[in-house]
Design an enzyme around this catalytic site. Sequence first.
Site, mmCIF file in Angstrom:
data_model
loop_
_atom_site.group_PDB
_atom_site.id
_atom_site.type_symbol
_atom_site.label_atom_id
_atom_site.label_comp_id
_atom_site.label_asym_id
_atom_site.label_seq_id
_atom_site.Cartn_x
_atom_site.Cartn_y
_atom_site.Cartn_z
ATOM 1 N N ILE A 1 12.882 48.422 6.045
ATOM 2 C CA ILE A 1 12.483 47.457 7.077
ATOM 3 C C ILE A 1 12.023 48.163 8.355
ATOM 4 C CG2 ILE A 1 13.778 45.441 6.273
ATOM 5 C CD1 ILE A 1 15.923 46.136 8.424
ATOM 6 N N THR B 1 26.783 37.768 11.142
ATOM 7 C CA THR B 1 28.196 37.739 10.730
ATOM 8 C C THR B 1 29.087 37.111 11.807
ATOM 9 O OG1 THR B 1 30.064 39.246 10.406
ATOM 10 C CG2 THR B 1 28.221 40.149 11.585
ATOM 11 N N ASP B 2 30.264 36.662 11.383
ATOM 12 C CA ASP B 2 31.263 36.175 12.345
ATOM 13 C C ASP B 2 31.851 37.318 13.174
ATOM 14 O OD1 ASP B 2 32.714 37.361 10.257
ATOM 15 O OD2 ASP B 2 34.061 35.655 9.931
ATOM 16 N N GLU B 3 31.658 38.568 12.692
ATOM 17 C CA GLU B 3 32.313 39.698 13.358
ATOM 18 C C GLU B 3 31.747 39.968 14.752
ATOM 19 O OE1 GLU B 3 33.238 42.965 10.754
ATOM 20 O OE2 GLU B 3 33.169 41.660 9.001
ATOM 21 N N TYR C 1 29.749 48.431 13.113
ATOM 22 C CA TYR C 1 29.002 47.434 12.307
ATOM 23 C C TYR C 1 28.791 46.162 13.120
ATOM 24 C CZ TYR C 1 28.378 43.504 9.092
ATOM 25 O OH TYR C 1 27.928 42.343 8.492
ATOM 26 N N SER D 1 26.395 46.542 15.940
ATOM 27 C CA SER D 1 24.980 46.648 15.535
ATOM 28 C C SER D 1 24.429 45.277 15.151
ATOM 29 C CB SER D 1 24.825 47.654 14.378
ATOM 30 O OG SER D 1 25.408 47.161 13.184
ATOM 31 N N LYS D 2 25.263 44.442 14.529
ATOM 32 C CA LYS D 2 24.803 43.094 14.176
ATOM 33 C C LYS D 2 24.636 42.242 15.442
ATOM 34 C CE LYS D 2 24.184 41.642 10.570
ATOM 35 N NZ LYS D 2 22.998 41.700 9.651
ATOM 36 N N ARG E 1 40.967 36.569 7.096
ATOM 37 C CA ARG E 1 39.519 36.395 6.999
ATOM 38 C C ARG E 1 39.230 34.977 6.531
ATOM 39 N NH1 ARG E 1 40.041 40.210 9.590
ATOM 40 N NH2 ARG E 1 39.090 42.280 9.445
HETATM 41 P P1 NAD Z 1 24.817 44.704 0.851
HETATM 42 O O1 NAD Z 1 25.292 45.977 1.476
HETATM 43 O O2 NAD Z 1 25.352 44.278 -0.465
HETATM 44 O O3 NAD Z 1 23.228 44.721 0.715
HETATM 45 C C1 NAD Z 1 22.380 45.212 1.705
HETATM 46 C C2 NAD Z 1 21.001 45.398 1.078
HETATM 47 O O4 NAD Z 1 20.102 45.881 2.097
HETATM 48 C C3 NAD Z 1 20.975 46.468 -0.039
HETATM 49 O O5 NAD Z 1 20.243 45.991 -1.142
HETATM 50 C C4 NAD Z 1 20.288 47.644 0.609
HETATM 51 O O6 NAD Z 1 19.571 48.451 -0.332
HETATM 52 C C5 NAD Z 1 19.353 46.946 1.586
HETATM 53 N N1 NAD Z 1 18.949 47.809 2.707
HETATM 54 C C6 NAD Z 1 19.753 48.580 3.496
HETATM 55 N N2 NAD Z 1 19.024 49.223 4.420
HETATM 56 C C7 NAD Z 1 17.734 48.823 4.228
HETATM 57 C C8 NAD Z 1 16.517 49.125 4.894
HETATM 58 N N3 NAD Z 1 16.488 49.964 5.928
HETATM 59 N N4 NAD Z 1 15.386 48.539 4.455
HETATM 60 C C9 NAD Z 1 15.412 47.684 3.389
HETATM 61 N N5 NAD Z 1 16.522 47.383 2.725
HETATM 62 C C10 NAD Z 1 17.686 47.936 3.141
HETATM 63 O O7 NAD Z 1 25.085 43.601 1.957
HETATM 64 P P2 NAD Z 1 25.470 42.058 1.803
HETATM 65 O O8 NAD Z 1 26.935 41.956 1.723
HETATM 66 O O9 NAD Z 1 24.619 41.444 0.768
HETATM 67 O O10 NAD Z 1 25.037 41.526 3.241
HETATM 68 C C11 NAD Z 1 23.723 41.056 3.475
HETATM 69 C C12 NAD Z 1 23.587 40.600 4.913
HETATM 70 O O11 NAD Z 1 24.563 39.596 5.192
HETATM 71 C C13 NAD Z 1 23.832 41.714 5.930
HETATM 72 O O12 NAD Z 1 22.914 41.539 6.977
HETATM 73 C C14 NAD Z 1 25.255 41.480 6.403
HETATM 74 O O13 NAD Z 1 25.418 41.946 7.715
HETATM 75 C C15 NAD Z 1 25.331 39.965 6.324
HETATM 76 N N6 NAD Z 1 26.661 39.404 6.117
HETATM 77 C C16 NAD Z 1 27.430 39.847 5.067
HETATM 78 C C17 NAD Z 1 28.678 39.258 4.851
HETATM 79 C C18 NAD Z 1 29.535 39.674 3.675
HETATM 80 O O14 NAD Z 1 30.682 39.230 3.573
HETATM 81 N N7 NAD Z 1 29.059 40.506 2.759
HETATM 82 C C19 NAD Z 1 29.137 38.250 5.711
HETATM 83 C C20 NAD Z 1 28.319 37.839 6.774
HETATM 84 C C21 NAD Z 1 27.081 38.414 6.957
HETATM 85 P P1 TYD Z 2 36.061 44.031 3.813
HETATM 86 O O1 TYD Z 2 35.819 43.449 2.454
HETATM 87 O O2 TYD Z 2 35.734 45.467 4.032
HETATM 88 O O3 TYD Z 2 35.290 43.086 4.843
HETATM 89 P P2 TYD Z 2 35.361 43.054 6.487
HETATM 90 O O4 TYD Z 2 35.948 44.315 6.959
HETATM 91 O O5 TYD Z 2 33.919 42.910 6.844
HETATM 92 O O6 TYD Z 2 36.173 41.858 6.824
HETATM 93 O O7 TYD Z 2 37.584 43.822 4.185
HETATM 94 C C1 TYD Z 2 38.196 42.553 4.193
HETATM 95 C C2 TYD Z 2 39.600 42.712 4.716
HETATM 96 O O8 TYD Z 2 40.355 43.483 3.762
HETATM 97 C C3 TYD Z 2 39.681 43.500 6.005
HETATM 98 O O9 TYD Z 2 40.733 42.974 6.802
HETATM 99 C C4 TYD Z 2 40.020 44.901 5.560
HETATM 100 C C5 TYD Z 2 40.889 44.670 4.346
HETATM 101 N N1 TYD Z 2 40.808 45.722 3.285
HETATM 102 C C6 TYD Z 2 41.998 46.233 2.747
HETATM 103 O O10 TYD Z 2 43.111 45.882 3.152
HETATM 104 N N2 TYD Z 2 41.884 47.160 1.749
HETATM 105 C C7 TYD Z 2 40.683 47.596 1.277
HETATM 106 O O11 TYD Z 2 40.646 48.464 0.372
HETATM 107 C C8 TYD Z 2 39.481 47.033 1.831
HETATM 108 C C9 TYD Z 2 38.130 47.485 1.341
HETATM 109 C C10 TYD Z 2 39.606 46.088 2.828
#
Ligand code: NAD
Ligand code: TYD
Length: 359
Positions: free
Chosen positions: A62, A136-138, A162, A165-166, A226
């Site tokens: 991107i 994200t909620d974070e 993280y 940055s978001k 969470r």
């Molecule tokens: P993920 O890490 O599974 O996937 C991220 C994807 O982005 C990967 O396919 C990676 O190859 C691609 N990517 C990374 N850098 C890139 C770049 N420079 N150019 C193009 N592609 C790139 O993440 P996810 O869990 O699917 O999260 C997706 C989005 O949702 C993120 O923006 C994250 O901040 C947001 N989000 C995630 C959660 C969650 O619980 N996973 C919750 C709220 C918001």
């Molecule tokens: P995670 O899935 O990394 O999401 P986030 O940090 O974005 O909430 O973690 C979810 C919660 O679980 C967080 O409080 C950290 C905790 N955690 C563990 O206790 N053990 C683990 O091995 C991982 C990966 C997360």
Amino acid sequence: MLKTILVTGGAGFIGSNFIRFVLTEKPDATVINLDLLTYAGSLENLRDLPSADRYTFVKGDICEQEKVANILRERNVDTIVNFAAESHVDRSIHSPGVFIQTNIFGTFSLLEAARKVWLEENKQGQQDVRFHHISTDEVYGSLEPGDPAFQESNPYSPNSPYAASKASSDHLVNAYVHTYGLPATITNCSNNYGPYQFPEKLIPLIILNAVDGKPLPVYGDGKQVRDWLYVEDHCKAIWAVLEKGMVGESYNIGGENQPTNLEIIHTICSILDEKIPNLPYTPHKQLITFVTDRPGHDRRYAMNIDKIRTELGWTPDNELRKGLYATVEWYLKNKEWIKRIHEKPTYQDWLDENYSKRG
Ligand code: NAD
Ligand code: TYD
């Protein structure tokens, strides 16, 4: 509207679920998936897509603004949904640089491509195009016990690299709405779980470790909270915002359940005890191992979803235990996917190979 969608990060967990949802449920939509295929992204997540004729994959970053601009021009893209990001808090603590590069600079670069092509070259307006940013909620920081759930009006107070940055990328999106009139929206979502999640995040890590009889690492006392959302519900919420969301607005998305991490782990263990009772490490909860806490670990997240519920009519469908059950079943069934995901280069290999080149 919503005919030609550039999905960024569509080979990751939520992006791949979103693409499958769009191709299955929205027959008028075409998807172009731009993904760098980092350690977290995999085309394994997109095998057997329905309607492959309405789907194109482009490998790319991107941050490559001209490449993105060319996709917008050549494919007449009218909608961007930006999932691409570095997404794991633990990794942001050890290697924050790549989070700044992808999540902040990458979002800026996408916004610039959209501004130049949509607003300057094509003179497109609010009815023609939409930039939707996934956040994200974070960004809101951490709640104390008894604090009310996060509302869209809460001030940003991110704690991890993280989250910061978001938050920064969200501010850039809002700045492009206010300064240039870019038609953009943001969704801030809580923790997702479900099929195709990379096994570094809590839920898939616990499932796979438990199946293999490995320790189940609990950070600190495990009483962090969470707000968990089944990924399919997130995809539906994003679509509701694309269709009905107001330009310049942010919408909170969450599952309205707030168990502690230990409760989640116990639930997964009990589902596994039921599904695979004959393993030597049943009951699986005996594998729970308390480990050193994450630095700066946010204690509690909870989302107030009144705005999206009342204004756009979205509400989560999947109750937590049902969603966890479906998720455990998916990981038990998809052994080939797990094998292939484990064959990918590690995060450190990926960083050494790619990030150093980006400077
Ligand atoms: P993920 O890490 O599974 O996937 C991220 C994807 O982005 C990967 O396919 C990676 O190859 C691609 N990517 C990374 N850098 C890139 C770049 N420079 N150019 C193009 N592609 C790139 O993440 P996810 O869990 O699917 O999260 C997706 C989005 O949702 C993120 O923006 C994250 O901040 C947001 N989000 C995630 C959660 C969650 O619980 N996973 C919750 C709220 C918001
Ligand atoms: P995670 O899935 O990394 O999401 P986030 O940090 O974005 O909430 O973690 C979810 C919660 O679980 C967080 O409080 C950290 C905790 N955690 C563990 O206790 N053990 C683990 O091995 C991982 C990966 C997360």
